[in-house]
Design a protein around this motif. Structure first.
Motif, short mmCIF file in Angstrom:
data_model
loop_
_atom_site.label_atom_id
_atom_site.label_comp_id
_atom_site.label_asym_id
_atom_site.label_seq_id
_atom_site.Cartn_x
_atom_site.Cartn_y
_atom_site.Cartn_z
N THR A 133 -9.27 0.57 -2.08
CA THR A 133 -9.13 -0.88 -2.04
C THR A 133 -9.87 -1.47 -3.22
O THR A 133 -10.58 -0.76 -3.93
CB THR A 133 -9.71 -1.47 -0.73
N GLY A 134 -9.74 -2.75 -3.43
CA GLY A 134 -10.45 -3.42 -4.51
C GLY A 134 -11.96 -3.34 -4.35
O GLY A 134 -12.70 -3.35 -5.32
N ALA A 135 -12.42 -3.23 -3.11
CA ALA A 135 -13.86 -3.19 -2.82
C ALA A 135 -14.36 -1.78 -2.55
O ALA A 135 -15.47 -1.60 -2.05
CB ALA A 135 -14.16 -4.09 -1.63
N GLY A 136 -13.59 -0.76 -2.82
CA GLY A 136 -13.99 0.63 -2.55
C GLY A 136 -12.93 1.36 -1.77
O GLY A 136 -11.88 1.67 -2.30
N SER A 137 -13.21 1.60 -0.49
CA SER A 137 -12.21 2.26 0.35
C SER A 137 -12.31 1.74 1.78
O SER A 137 -13.33 1.19 2.18
CB SER A 137 -12.39 3.78 0.33
N ALA A 138 -11.24 1.92 2.52
CA ALA A 138 -11.18 1.51 3.92
C ALA A 138 -10.40 2.56 4.69
O ALA A 138 -9.64 3.33 4.11
CB ALA A 138 -10.51 0.15 4.07
N LEU A 139 -10.60 2.59 6.00
CA LEU A 139 -9.89 3.52 6.87
C LEU A 139 -8.79 2.79 7.63
O LEU A 139 -8.99 1.67 8.10
CB LEU A 139 -10.84 4.15 7.89
N TYR A 140 -7.66 3.45 7.75
CA TYR A 140 -6.55 2.95 8.55
C TYR A 140 -6.20 4.03 9.57
O TYR A 140 -6.23 5.22 9.25
CB TYR A 140 -5.30 2.69 7.70
N ARG A 141 -5.88 3.61 10.80
CA ARG A 141 -5.39 4.57 11.79
C ARG A 141 -3.90 4.70 11.60
O ARG A 141 -3.19 3.71 11.42
CB ARG A 141 -5.69 4.09 13.21
N ILE A 142 -3.40 5.92 11.63
CA ILE A 142 -1.97 6.17 11.48
C ILE A 142 -1.36 6.23 12.89
O ILE A 142 -1.74 7.08 13.69
CB ILE A 142 -1.70 7.48 10.72
N MET A 180 0.86 -1.17 0.00
CA MET A 180 0.00 0.00 0.00
C MET A 180 0.90 1.23 0.00
O MET A 180 1.83 1.34 0.76
CB MET A 180 -0.85 -0.05 1.26
N SER A 181 0.61 2.15 -0.88
CA SER A 181 1.43 3.36 -0.96
C SER A 181 0.56 4.59 -0.76
O SER A 181 -0.66 4.53 -0.84
CB SER A 181 2.13 3.43 -2.31
N SER A 182 1.22 5.72 -0.53
CA SER A 182 0.48 6.96 -0.31
C SER A 182 -0.29 7.40 -1.56
O SER A 182 -1.22 8.17 -1.46
CB SER A 182 1.41 8.07 0.17
N ARG A 183 0.07 6.88 -2.73
CA ARG A 183 -0.69 7.26 -3.94
C ARG A 183 -2.07 6.64 -3.93
O ARG A 183 -2.94 7.06 -4.69
CB ARG A 183 0.08 6.89 -5.19
N ASP A 184 -2.31 5.64 -3.07
CA ASP A 184 -3.63 5.05 -2.93
C ASP A 184 -4.49 5.81 -1.92
O ASP A 184 -5.66 5.50 -1.75
CB ASP A 184 -3.53 3.59 -2.50
N ASP A 185 -3.89 6.79 -1.23
CA ASP A 185 -4.62 7.56 -0.22
C ASP A 185 -5.68 8.44 -0.88
O ASP A 185 -5.40 9.13 -1.85
CB ASP A 185 -3.68 8.46 0.59
N LEU A 186 -6.88 8.40 -0.34
CA LEU A 186 -7.98 9.23 -0.85
C LEU A 186 -8.18 10.47 0.01
O LEU A 186 -8.62 11.50 -0.48
CB LEU A 186 -9.27 8.42 -0.89
N GLY A 187 -7.89 10.39 1.30
CA GLY A 187 -8.07 11.52 2.20
C GLY A 187 -7.49 11.22 3.56
O GLY A 187 -7.29 10.07 3.93
N ARG A 188 -7.21 12.29 4.30
CA ARG A 188 -6.70 12.16 5.66
C ARG A 188 -7.66 12.85 6.62
O ARG A 188 -8.21 13.90 6.29
CB ARG A 188 -5.30 12.74 5.78
N TYR A 189 -7.81 12.25 7.78
CA TYR A 189 -8.79 12.71 8.77
C TYR A 189 -8.18 12.69 10.15
O TYR A 189 -7.20 12.01 10.41
CB TYR A 189 -10.02 11.78 8.75
N ARG A 190 -8.81 13.43 11.06
CA ARG A 190 -8.46 13.40 12.48
C ARG A 190 -9.76 13.22 13.25
O ARG A 190 -10.76 13.85 12.93
CB ARG A 190 -7.78 14.70 12.89
N ASP A 191 -9.74 12.35 14.27
CA ASP A 191 -10.95 12.18 15.07
C ASP A 191 -10.89 13.11 16.28
O ASP A 191 -9.93 13.85 16.48
CB ASP A 191 -11.20 10.72 15.44
N GLU A 192 -11.95 13.08 17.09
CA GLU A 192 -12.05 14.00 18.22
C GLU A 192 -11.01 13.76 19.30
O GLU A 192 -10.75 14.63 20.13
CB GLU A 192 -13.47 13.96 18.82
N THR A 193 -10.35 12.60 19.27
CA THR A 193 -9.30 12.31 20.25
C THR A 193 -7.92 12.70 19.74
O THR A 193 -6.94 12.57 20.46
CB THR A 193 -9.28 10.80 20.61
#
Length: 67
Positions: free
Chosen positions: A23-32, A1-14
């Motif tokens: 991904t092959g099935a759409g998109s998924a979230l990963y915690r950094i 998995m490379s950063s070119r596959d990244d669709l967006g970056r987010y931060r949660d309330e914590t």
């Protein structure tokens, strides 16, 4: 998995950062982790049922662009 596959970056309330990845099935979230590695994948439904995400990149459109 490379950063070119990244669709967006987010931060949660914590302060945890997350990235959405194409991904092959759409998109998924990963915690950094602090060391830059990624934990996951996690489903959007699971994450958003527990956390509120704020989009960091690409930045949300400014209000001026919407008027």
């Amino acid at each position: 998995m490379s950063s070119r596959d990244d669709l967006g970056r987010y931060r949660d309330e914590t302060g945890r950062k997350r990235v959405s990845v194409r991904t092959g099935a759409g998109s998924a979230l990963y915690r950094i982790r602090r060391d830059g590695t990624r934990e996951g994948p996690h489903s959007w439904d699971d994450v958003t049922s527990e956390h509120q995400l704020t989009r960091l990149y690409p930045p949300p459109e400014s209000l001026d662009d919407l008027i």
